[in-house]
Design an enzyme around this catalytic site. Structure first.
Site, PDB file in Angstrom:
ATOM      1  N   ASP A   1       7.857  -5.719  -2.558  1.00 23.98           N
ATOM      2  CA  ASP A   1       7.872  -5.502  -4.012  1.00 23.98           C
ATOM      3  C   ASP A   1       6.502  -5.054  -4.497  1.00 23.98           C
ATOM      4  OD1 ASP A   1      10.584  -6.384  -4.703  1.00 23.98           O
ATOM      5  OD2 ASP A   1       9.902  -8.269  -3.824  1.00 23.98           O
ATOM      6  N   GLY A   2       6.500  -3.984  -5.259  1.00 25.64           N
ATOM      7  CA  GLY A   2       5.246  -3.485  -5.812  1.00 25.64           C
ATOM      8  C   GLY A   2       4.437  -2.685  -4.819  1.00 25.64           C
TER       9      GLY A   2
END
Lengths: 171, 171
Positions: free
Chosen positions: A2-3
């Site tokens: 994520d990210g």
């Protein structure tokens, strides 16, 4: 994940717009913790527990090609803090199988705390992971981390590749 | 997890008996790789891909109390090779939540290859994990590993506790 290879912030913006009819741009979240980044403060927390959220996150621009390139010279592991959200485990594997099918199950780690992970480098968007990592920390830019300046920062996957090209020259 | 806190061999024996009406005792599998341990050579491979298999494995005798005891002095992580079997991820978390609810999600790692895990000790039933671990390897006895003799071996959880009591004396 994520990210870094998954554009989780874009997914938050999309889901928020679908629910509330408002698109809150990235500029309004600079330096704001992820869970506080939208007017409805319950939204982010609800989304990450909703089935389908992690399965449908858009890929971070450039991530697929860049990871393929890195794999020519490095052993790449995907290490994702995931055990907090049990429903996301299978979704994260399915997502990886769809977009990164060239990464073997042997190189996927779904964990909680990343403190026992020992790699030469860690590309992450959170200080809680980078501050204590055993290898070289690399901060992947995200709205929520713009004020955390004590790690080498990359703005996108082109900059990741440029950084590793430089690393190879300096060896 | 499997073969250490979960008695996966007992589960194989139970499922095989249910399917074939024969109980193949542990003595007949000494030194035999897990997937070859039963007359029907397709059985083990089928079972580990069957929903419910990992969710219903019996706990290894003594494991719950021993892990609680170790947690008084050590930070305990559960590191399970799990990403090969996507359907088992949620089952393994549910199983841990049922029998080891005192272990936080932060300390659970579902992975493939354990080579990037860096802990002071690793208790495992497979050389493929122990041979390359970064800490002290401890072989947890299982029928399939009885001939792999190059690591310190524990026969059960009482012996794990005895070993760690000795470690503390020697510090």
């Amino acid at each position: 994940m994520d990210g870094v290879i998954a554009d989780t912030e874009a997914q938050f913006m999309d889901w928020y717009e679908k629910e509330h009819g408002i698109r809150v741009p990235r500029e309004e979240r600079l330096g704001v913790p992820e869970q506080d980044g939208f007017p409805d403060k319950t939204a982010v927390r609800r989304y990450v527990y909703t089935p389908g959220f992690f399965r449908t996150i858009p890929v971070m621009p450039g991530a697929i090609e860049a990871v393929k390139t890195l794999m020519e010279d490095y052993e790449v592991f995907i290490v994702s803090a995931a055990t907090e959200f049990p429903q996301c485990l299978a979704e994260k594997l399915e997502w990886l199988n769809e977009y990164f099918p060239f990464i073997s199950w042997t190189n996927i780690v779904l964990c909680g705390d990343k403190s026992i992970i020992d790699t030469d480098y860690l590309i992450d968007d959170h200080c809680k992971n980078l501050d204590f990592c055993k290898g070289k920390p690399i901060m992947f830019n995200g709205s929520h981390n713009v004020n955390q300046l004590h790690h080498t920062r990359v703005m996108n996957w082109d900059e990741v590749l440029a950084l590793f090209a430089q690393e190879e020259l300096s060896v």
